[in-house]
Motif scaffolding. Structure first.
Motif, PDB file in Angstrom:
ATOM      1  N   VAL A 344       0.849  -1.193   0.000  1.00 48.14           N
ATOM      2  CA  VAL A 344       0.000   0.000   0.000  1.00 48.14           C
ATOM      3  C   VAL A 344       0.884   1.243   0.000  1.00 48.14           C
ATOM      4  N   THR A 345       0.266   2.382  -0.280  1.00 48.23           N
ATOM      5  CA  THR A 345       1.008   3.647  -0.290  1.00 48.23           C
ATOM      6  C   THR A 345       0.809   4.347   1.047  1.00 48.23           C
ATOM      7  N   VAL A 346       1.841   4.316   1.865  1.00 43.92           N
ATOM      8  CA  VAL A 346       1.791   4.904   3.204  1.00 43.92           C
ATOM      9  C   VAL A 346       2.449   6.281   3.156  1.00 43.92           C
ATOM     10  N   PRO A 347       1.849   7.309   3.772  1.00 41.97           N
ATOM     11  CA  PRO A 347       2.518   8.611   3.814  1.00 41.97           C
ATOM     12  C   PRO A 347       3.901   8.497   4.469  1.00 41.97           C
ATOM     13  N   THR A 348       4.898   9.064   3.819  1.00 37.37           N
ATOM     14  CA  THR A 348       6.257   9.035   4.388  1.00 37.37           C
ATOM     15  C   THR A 348       6.787  10.434   4.673  1.00 37.37           C
ATOM     16  N   GLU A 349       6.365  11.423   3.883  1.00 33.53           N
ATOM     17  CA  GLU A 349       6.741  12.812   4.163  1.00 33.53           C
ATOM     18  C   GLU A 349       5.662  13.393   5.077  1.00 33.53           C
ATOM     19  N   ILE A 350       5.948  13.536   6.372  1.00 34.31           N
ATOM     20  CA  ILE A 350       4.928  13.877   7.358  1.00 34.31           C
ATOM     21  C   ILE A 350       4.825  15.395   7.549  1.00 34.31           C
ATOM     22  N   ASP A 351       3.611  15.928   7.384  1.00 36.47           N
ATOM     23  CA  ASP A 351       3.359  17.353   7.623  1.00 36.47           C
ATOM     24  C   ASP A 351       2.943  17.617   9.069  1.00 36.47           C
ATOM     25  N   GLU A 352       2.166  16.695   9.620  1.00 36.52           N
ATOM     26  CA  GLU A 352       1.650  16.839  10.986  1.00 36.52           C
ATOM     27  C   GLU A 352       2.162  15.676  11.817  1.00 36.52           C
ATOM     28  N   SER A 353       3.156  15.932  12.674  1.00 40.13           N
ATOM     29  CA  SER A 353       3.693  14.887  13.539  1.00 40.13           C
ATOM     30  C   SER A 353       3.184  15.138  14.958  1.00 40.13           C
ATOM     31  N   LEU A 354       2.259  14.290  15.400  1.00 34.42           N
ATOM     32  CA  LEU A 354       1.557  14.507  16.663  1.00 34.42           C
ATOM     33  C   LEU A 354       1.886  13.383  17.639  1.00 34.42           C
ATOM     34  N   PHE A 355       1.953  13.720  18.911  1.00 33.03           N
ATOM     35  CA  PHE A 355       2.258  12.741  19.965  1.00 33.03           C
ATOM     36  C   PHE A 355       1.228  12.937  21.071  1.00 33.03           C
ATOM     37  N   PHE A 356       0.336  11.953  21.241  1.00 28.70           N
ATOM     38  CA  PHE A 356      -0.746  12.064  22.215  1.00 28.70           C
ATOM     39  C   PHE A 356      -0.571  11.033  23.331  1.00 28.70           C
ATOM     40  N   THR A 357      -0.404  11.510  24.567  1.00 31.60           N
ATOM     41  CA  THR A 357      -0.532  10.592  25.699  1.00 31.60           C
ATOM     42  C   THR A 357      -2.021  10.357  25.944  1.00 31.60           C
TER      43      THR A 357
END
Length: 561
Positions: A344-357
């Motif tokens: 499949v085509t997975v996004p690799t160039e990330i525009d929104e890098s989010l980290f949620f606890t």
């Protein structure tokens, strides 16, 4: 060349007309009403759709449209959510109360109109208003378009299996008591398969669900976890199951003897009726990972019976071997087998890098009747230490669409406000969340990565996190604290797609998707006690360019708050 283009245009137009003519529009009327049922030795008034528990199964094809008129004849506000339907550019039909619409008040009507776009498999619908979904739910089966087939041998029989949770008390009263006292809600009195608890509960043998099969035929079970608050193990005695789809996306087939489904998730499995003619239990029981937390430790059953069993023979069905309630090894071995059928085509160039606890919390308060949580506190839940508060004067989608000020803010933290040892010994000063209606805005077409990190606040626990309006690739998961420098283990080739990910207990999961569906979209834990405590947030995906990248206008009959 010009003539060629015109011919091609005509051919494409004809093809489009042909495909449109095959698609159907299905009209349904849902009446939300009180219904009297007998369960567990008692008579109960429950809220249902059309007097059915579970509610009606809707069967459509990929490309079809649904028009569902909902009349609320019950005593509570209500909405219906079409769980897993992407609702492209159409958040008005999504259903979560105060997020994309105001609730349908008693005596009022709202019509949901939407189209199934490039989805097939098993989804479901349910109330999305407080705890009404304890009894207001049903299957939504999306068949392939006419002329196309399943990517596996066509089964002779297809059976929706809706796993539920039953309370003898009115579930809304159970929720209200918990929210008043600040304590955990009372656990359920039973689990159910297609609305019935099964033989292992008192006064329940008469109603136990029975499925009849012919020897050697192949059967597709469409398993849906509609339980309010509990992940469930499921098994069928003596029969090998083959997983072929999850959350209405086909998977690389794999064999298993046990299925784990978290609340909100669906799993399609095939089996062949290749055992000695007889009666076999299918059964489900809890997978419970929170330490020292009460849970419903019972088992629901239904019966698979071969038609060739001699009439009058009533031998006790064979019971499957279900895992222990805390068997994380079995849960992990199952969940990590999911793959997409091909690359499949997975996004690799990330525009929104989010980290949620994600996880629970405790709110300090003055000892008394409203402070009955651990050590005179109140339970809460949060994402990035923000416990979500739903508006009441309008919905988030209406506030965004109409530029109504003062309803929400757009400062949801994209990383934890404080870094700490998430799954270790967390200082008590970090146990109390803040409260707010905070959203995060993303541009149309953004490539998004979200790390979902469980915490040990109160207790580690696996959390089923559902994202409305999207499905996403699960590119990685593991235990302990996520290490941003260790992405070598990510599966960027054939990761599975889900709409609900069960984040491992004391661990993390990483999901990726393209923000290609404009509107306000809810993200929350599908354990409804956690949602009620504030385990949620919402995204605003801005309009792109032109009509096909913009939210549709709101319908005229959208409910008012």
């Amino acid at each position: 060349m010009k003539a060629y283009k015109i011919c091609m245009g005509v051919l494409l137009s004809l093809a489009a007309i042909a495909s449109v003519s095959i698609a159907e529009t299905h009209h349904h009327k849902f009446v939300i009403e009180e219904t009297t049922v007998n369960r567990l030795c008692g008579t109960h008034n429950i809220i249902t759709v059309n007097g059915q528990f579970p509610g009606p199964t809707l069967e459509v094809r990929n490309g079809d449209s649904l028009v569902v008129e909902v009349l609320n004849s019950g005593r509570y506000n209500a909405t219906i959510h079409w769980h897993g339907i992407r609702q492209m550019r159409n958040p008005w039909a999504d259903g979560p109360e105060y997020v994309t619409q105001c609730p349908i008040k008693p005596g009022e009507t709202y019509t949901y109109r939407f189209t199934i776009e490039d989805q097939e498999g098993t989804l479901w619908w349910h109330a999305h208003s407080r705890w009404l979904r304890a009894t207001v739910y049903g299957a939504l089966v999306i068949l392939p378009k006419l002329g196309t087939a399943y990517p596996f041998p066509k089964p002779k029989l297809e059976i929706p299996i809706l796993l539920g949770e039953w309370w003898n008390r009115d579930p809304i009263s159970v929720l209200q008591q918990a929210l008043f006292t600040g304590a955990a809600p009372n656990v359920s009195d039973a689990y159910t398969i297609n609305g019935e608890p099964g033989d292992l509960y008192s006064c329940s043998s008469q109603g136990t669900v029975k499925f009849l099969v012919e020897s050697k035929e192949t059967v597709l079970l469409r398993i849906i976890n509609a339980a309010l608050n509990q992940q469930l193990f499921f098994s069928l005695a003596n029969h090998k199951l083959t997983v072929v789809a999850a959350d209405a996306v086909y998977t690389k087939p794999f064999a298993t003897s046990v299925v784990l489904v978290a609340p909100g998730q669906t799993t399609d499995v095939l089996f062949t009726a290749d055992q000695a003619p007889g009666r076999y239990y299918m059964a489900a029981s809890a997978y419970a990972t929170a330490q020292n937390a009460a849970f419903d430790n019972t088992t629901t059953t239904a019966i698979l019976e071969y038609k060739s069993v001699a009439k009058g023979v009533s031998s006790r069905p064979v019971l499957p071997q279900l895992p222990r309630n805390n068997d994380t090894a079995t849960a992990t071995a199952f969940m990590t087998q999911f793959r997409s059928p091909s690359q499949v085509t997975v996004p690799t160039e990330i525009d929104e890098s989010l980290f949620f606890t994600i996880g629970l919390g405790l709110v300090n308060c003055t000892p008394g009747p409203q402070c009955q949580g651990p050590n005179n506190t109140r339970f809460a839940a949060s994402m990035n230490n923000v416990s979500f508060v739903l508006p009441r004067q309008t919905s988030l989608q209406q506030a965004y669409h109409q530029n109504i000020p003062g309803v929400y803010t757009t400062d949801f933290p994209v990383v934890p406000p404080v870094k700490f040892d998430y799954t270790g010994n967390v200082p008590r000063g970090l146990w109390q969340p803040s409260f707010g209606t905070k959203l995060h805005t993303m541009k149309f077409g953004s490539s998004v990565q979200i790390v979902l990190q469980d915490t040990a606040i109160v207790s580690t626990e696996d959390h089923p996190v559902h994202l409305h309006g999207y499905h996403f690739y699960v590119v990685g998961q593991g235990f302990g604290n996520f290490n941003p420098g260790n992405t070598a283990s990510f599966n960027l080739v054939d990761p599975p797609q889900r709409n609900t990910i069960d984040v491992p207990v004391g661990g993390w999961a990483v999901i990726r998707f393209i923000a290609d569906n404009p509107g306000v979209w809810f993200m929350h834990c599908h354990i409804d006690s956690h949602l009620a405590w504030g385990f949620a947030m919402a995204f605003i995906v801005e309009n792109g360019y032109g009509e096909w990248e913009s939210v549709q206008p709101p319908p005229a009959d959208l409910p008012k708050c």
